[in-house]
Each structure stands twice: as C-alpha cells, then as structure tokens.
Scaffold this active site. Structure first.
Site, PDB file in Angstrom:
ATOM      1  N   GLU A   1      -3.641  14.458  -7.869  1.00  0.00           N
ATOM      2  CA  GLU A   1      -3.739  13.253  -8.937  1.00  0.00           C
ATOM      3  C   GLU A   1      -5.091  13.315  -9.387  1.00  0.00           C
ATOM      4  OE1 GLU A   1      -1.771   9.544  -7.565  1.00  0.00           O
ATOM      5  OE2 GLU A   1      -0.158  10.705  -6.705  1.00  0.00           O
TER       6      GLU A   1
ATOM      7  N   GLU B   1       1.155  10.229  -0.181  1.00  0.00           N
ATOM      8  CA  GLU B   1       0.083   9.547   0.410  1.00  0.00           C
ATOM      9  C   GLU B   1       0.545   8.969   1.859  1.00  0.00           C
ATOM     10  OE1 GLU B   1      -1.998   6.873  -2.247  1.00  0.00           O
ATOM     11  OE2 GLU B   1      -3.256   8.604  -3.136  1.00  0.00           O
TER      12      GLU B   1
HETATM   13  C1  GLA Z   1      -1.912   6.850  -5.769  1.00  0.00           C
HETATM   14  C2  GLA Z   1      -0.461   7.034  -5.676  1.00  0.00           C
HETATM   15  C3  GLA Z   1       0.183   7.257  -6.989  1.00  0.00           C
HETATM   16  C4  GLA Z   1      -0.264   5.905  -8.021  1.00  0.00           C
HETATM   17  C5  GLA Z   1      -1.799   6.152  -8.078  1.00  0.00           C
HETATM   18  C6  GLA Z   1      -2.632   5.065  -8.917  1.00  0.00           C
HETATM   19  O1  GLA Z   1      -2.547   8.100  -5.840  1.00  0.00           O
HETATM   20  O2  GLA Z   1      -0.089   8.487  -5.187  1.00  0.00           O
HETATM   21  O3  GLA Z   1       1.433   7.249  -7.148  1.00  0.00           O
HETATM   22  O4  GLA Z   1       0.056   4.864  -7.338  1.00  0.00           O
HETATM   23  O5  GLA Z   1      -2.391   5.946  -6.681  1.00  0.00           O
HETATM   24  O6  GLA Z   1      -2.153   4.863 -10.044  1.00  0.00           O
END
Ligand code: GLA
EC number: 3.2.1.23
Length: 604
Positions: free
Chosen positions: A235, A161
């Site tokens: 995700e 991210e």
């Molecule tokens: C983001 C991050 C993950 C985690 C999620 C929330 O997507 O990439 O590592 O922190 O949020 O659980």
C-alpha cells in the site's frame, strides 16, 4: 513451450512467466465504483502504466446474512477480475477476511457480533467456522481465475495488517491454510505498516510494507527482514481518507511522485492505495477511534490519481509520465472523460415525516431493556446491521436523561416527537422538560459506521448498548424500530402517503423531488445547501451520508444510476430540510490538510 510460471519471489526481483517483473500496482475496489464504470476506471488505470490491479473483497457485502451469498451484479467479482484480464492487467486479490479499508467493521459482517463471546480475527471457533463457510463459497469462485489456470490472479494476500492486531499467534497460520486448502496456488503475501511489520507475517509468505513516506528506514526494515526477497510496497498511500468534522486530507502530487520515483529507482515494486478510491456508498463507511470516535465520510476520493468520479488529476498525469519509463510499450491514450452536468435545481415537492413512515417499517420489536441493533430479531435472525434504530418508551416525568455512554453513535432525542436535543459520545446528558402526563420518549439512534481499525473490533455493537437513565432510573419497556433504509422499506415509503411540502414541515422525515433528465444521463454532484444531516437515495440507490459539518460537501451521483426522463430523489433529513436540491459539475473542495506536513495523520 511457453513458460507457465506465475509470480515468484525467489530473489531480489520478482519474476513472472520466468522473466524479471516489476509490479506496478494500483487499488480499485469494485464495490466502490458503479459496475457500469468498471471498464472506464480500469482502462484509465492501464493507460497510466499500471500493470496490476489489486482489490479487497468485502465479506459484509458478499454475505449480508449468515449463509446468504451475493456475487452478482455490482458484486460480480469474477466479472471484475475477468475484465481486468481482458484489459491487460494482472490481479492481486486481498480477500481478508478482515480488510480494514475505511469500511464498516473492516469488512466483517456485523452479524458476527451476535455471538457475545465473539473474538474477531482469532481462531475462536465461532469466527473460524464463519470464515470457513465464507471461504468455501468465495475461493472456488476465484480459484479458476488464477494464473495457473490461465487467469490474471498472480498473488493473494493473507489477512490484512495482522501485525498491528496480533491477538492470536495461530490465526495467520489458519488463514493461510484456509486459502491453500481451498485451492489458492499463487504467490501469497502479507501486508503490514512499519510498526506492524515486526509482529506481522507468517512462515513461507512474502512480507510487504505499507507507507507514504520513506522516513524511519521503513524500506530498510523490510529488506532486513527479508534480505533475499523483492521489496514490495503493497500500500503506497497516494492520499488519505476523511472523517466528518475535520479537514479534507490531501497529499501533494509532487511529494507522491518524488517518493514513487525513489522507490522505483531503488528497484522496489509498489501498489498505489488507492489508484482510484471511489465512494463508500450506502452506510458502508467505517470509523477510527484512537481515543475519540470519528466516523468516515462517504466520499473515498482519497486524493488519489483518479478522483472520486474518475477524473484525471495532476497525480495521474505525473504518474503516467513516470510509469511510461517502466513500460516497454508506449502507453495507450487515456480514455476521454465522462460528461458531467449541473442539472437544474430540484424543488422538493413532497414530504413524509419519519413518524408517518414507521408504518412501512417492520413491526417494532419489544424489549424490556435496551438492545443493540445487531441483536434485534430482524433479517432472518441476523439482526440489523446499518442505518438508524428508533427506540421508544413512555415517560412519566421530565428530568435528567443520561446516556451512560450507551449510545452508538448519535441519537436525536424527542419527547412526544418534538426534538429536545442530541446525545452522542461527547454529550451524554440532556434535560427533558417537566411534565406529569405519560409522554413518548424517542431516541433515533444512528450507527455512524463501525471502526475498521484497532483493538476494539469486538465491541462494535450499535444502537443502544446499555442502560439509559432518566433521573438515575434505567429506561425500560422499549419499542424498537429497525430503520436500516433497505430498498423494501423505501419502496413502501415511495408508494405511501406523501404530503405536499410546506414551510413548516417538520423533521426528521423523507423529502421527495423529481429530477428530469433530458437525453443521455450524466454524472453529477448533489449539494444540499441549508440541510443539516441525512442520507440521499436516487432511484433506490443509497448515495451515502451528507452532513453540514463537512468536509464532504457533495454526494457523487453516477450517470448510470439515472435514466432519461424522471428520476426519483428521496432525502432523509434529520433536522432541517431546506426544500431545494442543487447539482454541480464538480465537487467543492473545502479546507484542506496536507498530510505530508502532518505525518501523525497516517498512523494506520
Ligand atoms: C491500512 C489498511 C488499509 C487502509 C489504509 C488507510 O494500510 O491496510 O485498508 O485502511 O491503512 O487508508
């Protein structure tokens, strides 16, 4: 000749070994599951119809001190990846180096913060030289397990991210090269949430998205960015994490299944984050700070398809029914559950006050001014990373003690070892009782977890990070004790001088009891009714934190960490020890918050 082509993203569909491939992924973090259960959890994953395992790699565990690399036992990443292959799963690695993940400092080692100019997640040379040395050690271990070498690794994620951080436009290029130059040959991808997507990504690398609901045209924005590429939700948030003092987050099974069904019908691939969350054992849980600091719980149940202790949930069963349609072979039967047991309550028989235990800690460090835990001269110059730090000095009067917001994150304040009150980010002032003689002022400061997301990563020093004033005069001449509760210290405590438990026993202190296990040990949950806040160690394993404010109400104790016969339980309690340790077969679910009705919850 068999096709040896790995995962490819050259059209709207993935191909693997030259054939169309739908990626049905799930995340399990090996570092959140006891090694003895890796097989169990992966078998359950396979039986659910998942074809690809994804895992982050936590730098802070693999290099706890600069230059000291750990890849054995519970950190044997190669063994985890090889096991996935043996069980018929492909693997996506997410080596960061920053991983977010509700993990202390997003997985970055805290010793990086000893450099006062540190700029984490940038091409600042102090950061890149540390990453280079870590990757020199990590990548050659996993490169042989890539698809092109006959292994299960079909893709590797570049950072995590970064679109939401974006402090250095050269950084992603650097990480990509750092992976390629060390022999990463498989498909590269980046992962961003909807907002981060605009600034995320790096040339020549597949972009993917993170989400929970199909609102705001999220999938369309990914498709618009990459019209000729497969759509992957890297995700798909199956639930959400918890922070201390708030409600337990859930995401209803039916809602999750509806979104997953739609994604699959639209032809997308996805990875469930988490498929099984497990536990942030020890002091590894992170924190969020969107204006207010909020430390995360040790349980990382996440309301995921497999619960914290590996139980099947309604989500698991619904998901399995759905994924059966996307698997050409009948799915294997889900393996039987691990047995659990509510052991007889353990009566605490012995205690040792923190003050008595200090003799087993490293000699205190003298500092004229307050100093953060990272900057202490302990652990071969790496500083203290986690746990508690005790600061003591002599005072000659009472009056107003003002933390000037220098306490990270919470301090119990004592005068002559009597508790006066608590200071934290909310409460910054305390009145110390009057007195003319020299008295000892003690601040037991707990690092409750470094934030794992957001702008403020470089400022995650813990302990005392600046002046504390008594009647407007900064405190000086401190004796600083590192209390990171490492096994070496706890072993000394264990074989030290204990006192019989009495009604009047004072806190903070260590409380010891014996759990007798007859026959094969089983999983259980520890409950501490009447206790307030602390940490539990069983046979030397740090199970994590408990705190009466919830929402977590029990600590998961995996059977493989118990033995038949006697088992030592040590509780470090900060304020009030109730004398009894209780066990339950199932965790107690407190009040919940449904994230589907509160979309602001999932802003990461
Ligand atoms: C983001 C991050 C993950 C985690 C999620 C929330 O997507 O990439 O590592 O922190 O949020 O659980």
């Amino acid at each position: 000749m068999a096709e040896r082509q790995g995962l490819r993203a050259e059209s709207c569909h993935f191909t693997l070994q030259g054939a169309p491939f739908r990626l049905l992924g799930g995340s399990i973090h090996y570092f959140r599951v006891p090694r003895a259960y890796w097989r169990d959890r992966l078998l359950k994953m396979r039986a659910c119809g998942i074809n690809t395992l994804s895992t982050y790699i936590p730098w802070n565990l693999h290099e706890p001190e600069k230059g000291l690399f750990m890849f054995k036992e519970h950190l044997d990443l190669k063994a985890f990846v090889s096991l996935a292959q043996e069980l018929g799963l492909w693997v996506i690695l997410r080596p960061g180096p920053y991983i977010c993940a509700e993990w202390d400092l997003g997985g970055l080692p805290s010793w990086l913060l000893r450099d006062k100019d540190m700029k984490l997640r940038t091409t600042y040379s102090g950061f890149t030289s540390a990453v280079n040395s870590y990757f020199d050690n990590l990548i050659p271990r996993v490169a042989p397990l890539q698809f092109s070498n006959g292994g299960p690794i079909i893709a590797v994620q570049v950072e995590n991210e970064y679109g939401s951080y974006s402090k250095d436009d050269q950084y992603m290029k650097y990480i990509k090269e750092a992976l390629l130059s060390r022999g990463v040959t498989e498909l590269l991808l980046t992962s961003d949430n909807r907002e981060g997507l605009r600034c995320g990504g790096v040339d020549g690398v597949l972009k993917t998205i993170n989400l929970q609901k199909l609102s705001y045209g999220a999938m369309q924005s990914l498709a618009d960015l990459q019209p000729e590429k497969p759509l992957l939700v890297m995700e798909y948030w199956s639930g959400w994490f918890d922070v201390w003092g708030e409600l337990h987050h859930i995401f209803p099974a039916e809602e999750m299944i509806a979104v997953v069904t739609e994604l699959l019908e639209r032809g997308a691939s996805l990875n469930l984050y988490m498929f099984h969350g497990g536990t942030s054992f020890g002091f590894m849980s992170g924190a969020v700070d969107f204006g207010t600091y909020k430390p995360q719980t040790s349980s990382y149940d996440y309301d995921a398809p497999l619960s914290e202790c590996g139980d099947y949930t309604a989500k698991y069963h619904l998901l399995r029914d759905l994924l059966q349609n996307y698997n050409s072979e009948p799915l294997p039967e889900p393996p039987p559950l691990q047995g659990r047991q509510a052991y007889e309550a353990v009566l605490v028989s012995q205690y040792m006050s923190l003050w008595d235990a200090l003799q087993y800690a490293e000699r205190p460090f003298k500092s004229e001014d307050p100093i953060s835990m990272e900057n202490l001269h302990v652990h071969n110059g790496n500083g203290q990373s986690y746990g508690y730090t005790l600061y003591e000095t002599t005072i000659l009067s009472g009056g107003s003690l003002n933390s000037r917001n220098s306490i990270r994150d919470r301090a119990l304040v004592f005068v002559d070892r009597k508790l006066i009150g608590i200071l934290d980010y909310r409460k910054q002032e305390l009145v110390l009782p009057a007195g003319k003689d020299a008295r000892t002022l003690s601040l037991l400061v707990e690092n409750c977890g470094r934030v794992n997301y957001g702008e403020a990563l470089d400022a995650q020093h813990k302990g005392l990070v600046g002046d504390i004033a008594l009647n407007h005069t900064p405190l000086k001449g401190l004796a600083v004790h590192c209390l990171d509760m490492m096994p070496s210290f706890l072993n000394c405590v264990h074989s030290g001088q204990w006192n019989p438990m009495m009604e009047t026993t004072g806190c903070p202190g260590f409380f010891q009891g014996n759990l007798r296990v007859d026959g094969e040990p089983r999983d259980t949950f520890i409950k501490l009714p009447g206790w307030t806040k602390g940490v539990v160690f069983v046979n030397g394993h740090n199970l994590g934190r408990y705190w009466c404010i919830g929402p977590q109400k029990d600590l998961y104790l995996p059977g493989p960490w118990l033995k038949s016969g006697n088992n030592q339980i040590v509780v470090f309690e900060e304020q009030r020890a109730a004398g009894k340790i209780v066990f339950a077969e199932n965790p107690e679910q407190g009040r919940i918050i449904d994230v589907s009705k509160h979309p602001f919850c999932t802003i990461i």
